[in-house]
Design an enzyme around this catalytic site. Structure first.
Site, PDB file in Angstrom:
ATOM      1  N   TYR A 113     -66.474 -68.293 -26.469  1.00 37.20           N
ATOM      2  CA  TYR A 113     -65.914 -68.764 -27.737  1.00 37.20           C
ATOM      3  C   TYR A 113     -66.596 -68.005 -28.864  1.00 37.20           C
ATOM      4  CZ  TYR A 113     -64.838 -71.733 -31.728  1.00 37.20           C
ATOM      5  OH  TYR A 113     -64.402 -72.189 -32.950  1.00 37.20           O
ATOM      6  N   GLU A 131     -60.819 -67.368 -35.367  1.00 37.97           N
ATOM      7  CA  GLU A 131     -61.339 -67.937 -34.125  1.00 37.97           C
ATOM      8  C   GLU A 131     -60.747 -67.230 -32.907  1.00 37.97           C
ATOM      9  OE1 GLU A 131     -61.779 -72.507 -33.053  1.00 37.97           O
ATOM     10  OE2 GLU A 131     -59.893 -71.711 -32.294  1.00 37.97           O
TER      11      GLU A 131
END
Ligand code: GDP
Ligand code: MN
Length: 381
Positions: free
Chosen positions: A102, A190
């Protein structure tokens, strides 16, 4: 403004973040078939909606042939994912996933700085990771005057457990993301997941971006093309055109107010007297008659509205101008919805005199009085 995955990834790619190559968006199964045939081999068919968790909802499917890609596209197009209808699918080459990480850049409002947020636990709901295993989330703030530093990249890479051989590649990803983040005036970029492939290289196979609305008109007019018209309700579109700040809510009392703070206060006072606001609407300072007309059209465009409270504090805005706008608007608007108007401040006396001439219009001197009357009117009094 939210961007779709395919838009975010294209921007990531422009700034040097490695992304899957050769994919494209389709709006029909036939287009999906053609794109999959061009890519060849395994592809992934992905719903393009402004919401995470598409995978779990059945909006991300692998296909091993163009026929299968068309079948998945047929199933996914039109699908409802958490209340959003899928109008487009992205067909990307199937990814070679060794590990899912992530990585995000976002604004930390408390620290007033951009920050890197990274985790070895990619592909999952990051809120769940933050809740269950907060130690697996790495946060590094970036000084906006200095920019991203190599040591920060090295720190994050080591903290998320990457072997040294991959640090250089990770640094490239991070630099690209930082460039993208700053150049686009993003508030969030993101990648979830950022994958490590079998040769140790990286690829951003999912992307989410939010760009700052305040930068759109002057700094990034080119992003207007990226806006998904389906994202806005009819009323929100009208509000954007009129240049008023409008947020639709669930109640039945429409509000037209000048100034965000006063709008919030007005909503609070409506609630205090047992009512529910149907919207937040700030017509801004110095609003002219035309803006008032547009704002009323927006408010009355919401079928839930059963009463309207107009609360104007005249500073730069002149109350007589608002009153004139209101009267003019009422000439064009057919409605049974009752109004209560409160004017205070610059030219309030002139404004009230104009409104007194309007038959059956409720006026109020204080905000409390206006809110009480609006609540009563909405209840059918
Ligand atoms: P999200 O569910 O909306 O976050 O959509 P993602 O694009 O992140 O996809 C969800 C998950 O599907 C990813 O975490 C991967 O595990 C998996 N996935 C996505 N693309 C591929 C692919 O090309 N190949 C494989 N094997 N899995 C994929
Ligand atoms: Mn994802």
């Amino acid at each position: 403004m939210n961007l779709h995955e395919y838009q975010a990834k294209r921007l990531f790619g422009e700034y040097g973040v490695p992304i899957p190559v050769g994919g494209d968006v389709a709006t029909t199964p036939e287009e999906a078939h053609a794109i999959a045939a061009k890519i060849g081999g395994t592809v992934v068919v992905k719903a393009q909606v402004h919401i995470g968790g598409r995978g779990k909802a059945g909006g991300v499917k692998l296909a091993h042939s163009p026929e299968e890609a068309a079948e998945h596209a047929a199933a996914i197009l039109g699908m409802d994912i958490k209340g959003l209808t899928v109008h487009k699918v992205l067909i990307d080459p199937g990814a070679d996933i060794q590990k899912e990480l992530y990585l995000a850049m976002l604004i930390d409002r408390e620290e007033r700085k951009p920050m890197i947020m990274a985790s070895s636990e990619g592909g999952m709901d990051i809120e769940a990771v933050a809740h269950d295993t907060p130690e697996k989330i790495v946060i590094v703030h970036i000084d906006p005057e200095i920019g991203l530093q190599l040591h920060q990249g090295t720190y994050v890479a080591s903290r998320i457990g990457l072997p040294k051989a991959q640090w250089k590649g990770f640094w490239k990803v991070l630099q690209g993301l930082w460039k993208c983040f700053t150049a686009t005036d993003a508030v969030q970029c993101e990648i979830n997941p950022l994958i490590v492939q079998s040769d140790g290289s990286f690829s951003a196979i999912d992307g989410k971006m939010i760009v700052d609305d305040n930068g759109l008109k002057l700094r990034h007019p080119e992003f207007e093309d990226l806006r998904d018209p389906g994202e806005l309700t009819e009323n929100e579109k009208k509000a954007a055109e009129a240049g008023v700040n409008y947020i639709q809510l669930d109640g039945n009392i429409g509000c037209m107010v000048n100034g965000a703070g006063l709008a919030m206060t007005s909503m609070d006072v409506i609630k205090l007297f047992g009512g529910e606001p149907a919207n937040f609407l700030d017509i801004g300072g110095g609003a002219q008659a035309e803006t008032v007309t547009q704002a009323l059209n927006i408010i009355l465009g919401d079928p839930k509205v059963e009463a309207v409270m107009i609360n104007i504090f005249g500073g730069i805005t002149r109350c007589d101008e608002v009153a004139r706008g209101f009267i003019e608007a009422m000439d064009h608007i057919e409605t049974d919805v009752p109004f209560v108007v409160r004017l205070e401040g610059t030219n309030a006396v002139e404004g009230r005199a104009l409104l007194d001439a309007v038959d059956g219009l409720a006026t109020a001197v204080t905000l409390q009085e206006a809110a009480q009357k609006a609540v009563a009117l909405a209840k059918g009094a």
